[in-house]
Design a protein around this motif. Structure first.
Motif, PDB file in Angstrom:
ATOM      1  N   GLN A  13      -7.036   6.171  11.239  1.00 58.11           N
ATOM      2  CA  GLN A  13      -6.002   5.138  11.355  1.00 58.11           C
ATOM      3  C   GLN A  13      -5.689   4.511  10.006  1.00 58.11           C
ATOM      4  N   LEU A  14      -6.716   4.298   9.196  1.00 60.93           N
ATOM      5  CA  LEU A  14      -6.482   3.712   7.875  1.00 60.93           C
ATOM      6  C   LEU A  14      -5.620   4.643   7.020  1.00 60.93           C
ATOM      7  N   LEU A  15      -5.930   5.948   7.040  1.00 56.23           N
ATOM      8  CA  LEU A  15      -5.167   6.897   6.232  1.00 56.23           C
ATOM      9  C   LEU A  15      -3.733   7.021   6.726  1.00 56.23           C
ATOM     10  N   GLU A  16      -3.538   6.976   8.043  1.00 57.69           N
ATOM     11  CA  GLU A  16      -2.184   7.034   8.580  1.00 57.69           C
ATOM     12  C   GLU A  16      -1.384   5.803   8.169  1.00 57.69           C
ATOM     13  N   ARG A  17      -2.022   4.636   8.209  1.00 60.24           N
ATOM     14  CA  ARG A  17      -1.333   3.412   7.801  1.00 60.24           C
ATOM     15  C   ARG A  17      -0.999   3.455   6.315  1.00 60.24           C
ATOM     16  N   ARG A  18      -1.918   3.991   5.547  1.00 57.04           N
ATOM     17  CA  ARG A  18      -1.704   4.092   4.102  1.00 57.04           C
ATOM     18  C   ARG A  18      -0.520   5.003   3.790  1.00 57.04           C
ATOM     19  N   THR A  19      -0.358   6.060   4.574  1.00 52.09           N
ATOM     20  CA  THR A  19       0.692   7.049   4.321  1.00 52.09           C
ATOM     21  C   THR A  19       2.056   6.581   4.804  1.00 52.09           C
ATOM     22  N   HIS A  20       2.096   5.915   5.982  1.00 53.08           N
ATOM     23  CA  HIS A  20       3.374   5.683   6.635  1.00 53.08           C
ATOM     24  C   HIS A  20       3.855   4.233   6.632  1.00 53.08           C
ATOM     25  N   ASN A  21       2.984   3.274   6.428  1.00 48.21           N
ATOM     26  CA  ASN A  21       3.376   1.887   6.689  1.00 48.21           C
ATOM     27  C   ASN A  21       3.644   1.061   5.449  1.00 48.21           C
ATOM     28  N   THR A  22       3.796   1.675   4.308  1.00 50.03           N
ATOM     29  CA  THR A  22       4.110   0.911   3.106  1.00 50.03           C
ATOM     30  C   THR A  22       5.468   1.338   2.585  1.00 50.03           C
ATOM     31  N   ILE A  23       6.070   0.478   1.753  1.00 48.24           N
ATOM     32  CA  ILE A  23       7.361   0.802   1.146  1.00 48.24           C
ATOM     33  C   ILE A  23       7.167   0.891  -0.352  1.00 48.24           C
ATOM     34  N   THR A  24       8.093   1.550  -1.023  1.00 47.76           N
ATOM     35  CA  THR A  24       7.949   1.741  -2.457  1.00 47.76           C
ATOM     36  C   THR A  24       8.209   0.438  -3.200  1.00 47.76           C
ATOM     37  N   GLU A  25       7.841   0.439  -4.476  1.00 50.68           N
ATOM     38  CA  GLU A  25       8.032  -0.751  -5.300  1.00 50.68           C
ATOM     39  C   GLU A  25       9.509  -1.115  -5.403  1.00 50.68           C
ATOM     40  N   SER A  26      10.364  -0.107  -5.650  1.00 47.78           N
ATOM     41  CA  SER A  26      11.789  -0.401  -5.805  1.00 47.78           C
ATOM     42  C   SER A  26      12.392  -0.910  -4.500  1.00 47.78           C
ATOM     43  N   GLU A  27      11.998  -0.322  -3.362  1.00 46.41           N
ATOM     44  CA  GLU A  27      12.493  -0.806  -2.074  1.00 46.41           C
ATOM     45  C   GLU A  27      12.081  -2.254  -1.842  1.00 46.41           C
ATOM     46  N   ALA A  28      10.828  -2.567  -2.144  1.00 44.27           N
ATOM     47  CA  ALA A  28      10.332  -3.923  -1.936  1.00 44.27           C
ATOM     48  C   ALA A  28      11.076  -4.919  -2.813  1.00 44.27           C
ATOM     49  N   GLU A  29      11.355  -4.537  -4.057  1.00 48.94           N
ATOM     50  CA  GLU A  29      12.065  -5.451  -4.955  1.00 48.94           C
ATOM     51  C   GLU A  29      13.495  -5.698  -4.473  1.00 48.94           C
ATOM     52  N   ARG A  30      14.175  -4.653  -3.981  1.00 51.35           N
ATOM     53  CA  ARG A  30      15.532  -4.835  -3.463  1.00 51.35           C
ATOM     54  C   ARG A  30      15.530  -5.753  -2.236  1.00 51.35           C
ATOM     55  N   LEU A  31      14.553  -5.531  -1.352  1.00 49.36           N
ATOM     56  CA  LEU A  31      14.457  -6.379  -0.166  1.00 49.36           C
ATOM     57  C   LEU A  31      14.155  -7.821  -0.542  1.00 49.36           C
ATOM     58  N   PHE A  32      13.260  -7.991  -1.523  1.00 47.51           N
ATOM     59  CA  PHE A  32      12.883  -9.336  -1.955  1.00 47.51           C
ATOM     60  C   PHE A  32      14.111 -10.071  -2.503  1.00 47.51           C
ATOM     61  N   LEU A  33      14.882  -9.425  -3.365  1.00 48.50           N
ATOM     62  CA  LEU A  33      16.083 -10.056  -3.925  1.00 48.50           C
ATOM     63  C   LEU A  33      17.099 -10.377  -2.832  1.00 48.50           C
ATOM     64  N   ALA A  34      17.224  -9.463  -1.861  1.00 49.99           N
ATOM     65  CA  ALA A  34      18.160  -9.720  -0.764  1.00 49.99           C
ATOM     66  C   ALA A  34      17.739 -10.945   0.038  1.00 49.99           C
TER      67      ALA A  34
END
Length: 302
Positions: free
Chosen positions: A191-212
């Protein structure tokens, strides 16, 4: 090895190959009688560490001396495992807790100070030799650690092994999980490895969302990717002297990354800035919490 000479050199020759540790059987094989061994124990020249295992120079601290002695006490085919293996692989700090070993034999005499585990079926891929000591592989060690660690501590050790130390590959973890039917740690690690693979977003995506989020909330817009106090920061409100960093799982949960982030925050504070952190998943899944955090930091500065 042929051991010759008087008693002291004979003992030293045996101990030299074993971090200063010898067993009673080895002493006997070198021609040292039980009466002589009793005399050495009585005089303090030999001090029992584990069952029939003695340090030749008991006052001298030897790196990995406890591990070597525990392996000698448990005999052939014993392996360091669980926490003792994790410590050897530098995934956790050493402790004075009982040593943990895997011993394949069904029946093995209890050894005070050693916690024995029965491994079931081990393949050659599950066994390594590190610093001259037999030990479970990093992948197998993480599987065994998943039984007792909290989710957060297991995440830290997995991240340390994969990202920082690079002592295990994702494919090795997949392989050990594929053979882990019935192992109590398999579900947790999977479960930890699946969460690590699928449940995070990239740095650039996170920055765009944060600014929005900042713009939709009507908050002042920050500068991005600014160098301060020798570090690059993600977002800066220069007049308010407020800094926000977005931490991703991959590069911010290891022990070294934890220390680096704290050092960075300390230097920013010394330079008169207010450093704050949110995770990438919080930006995606808890936007209201993130906006409230930013607004509170700017209000403090005001």
């Amino acid at each position: 090895m042929v051991v010759g000479g008087s008693r002291e050199p004979r003992i030293a020759q045996i101990a030299e190959l074993q971090r200063g540790r010898v067993t009673r059987d080895q002493l006997r094989a070198a021609g040292i009688t039980d009466n002589a061994i009793k005399s050495l124990i009585a005089s303090g020249r030999l001090i029992r560490l584990y069952r029939s295992v003695y340090p030749v120079r008991p006052t001298v601290e030897v790196p990995l001396g406890r591990e070597t002695a525990a392996l000698l006490a448990c005999g052939r085919n014993a392996l360091l495992s669980h926490r003792s293996a994790a410590s050897l692989w530098k995934l956790c700090e050493p402790t004075e807790d009982p040593m943990e070993l895997m011993v394949p034999r069904r029946r093995h005499p209890r050894t005070p100070g050693v916690r024995i585990h029965r491994p079931g079926r081990l393949l050659p891929a599950d066994i390594r030799v590190e610093q001259g000591l037999p030990v479970t592989s990093p992948a197998r060690t993480l599987l065994d650690r998943a039984v007792t660690l909290t989710a957060r501590d297991l995440e830290r050790e997995v991240d340390e092994a994969l990202v920082v130390l690079k002592i295990v590959r994702p494919g090795e973890l997949d392989d050990v999980l594929a053979r882990a039917a019935g192992h109590r740690g398999a579900t947790t690690l999977r479960q930890l490895l699946e969460r690590r693979t699928h449940n995070t977003i990239t740095e650039s995506e996170a920055e765009r969302l944060f600014l929005a989020l900042i713009r939709r909330a009507g908050l002042p817009e920050p500068e991005t990717q600014v160098w301060l106090a020798g570090y690059r920061v993600d977002f800066l409100w220069r007049q308010a002297r407020v800094v926000f960093e977005i931490d991703g799982y991959r590069f911010h949960t290891s022990r070294r990354a934890f220390d680096r982030d704290r050092r960075k925050d300390l230097l920013l504070k010394q330079a008169g800035f207010d450093p704050n952190r949110v995770s990438r998943d919080q930006v995606k899944d808890e936007p209201l919490l993130v906006v409230a955090h930013v607004a509170a930091a700017l209000a403090r500065a005001g």
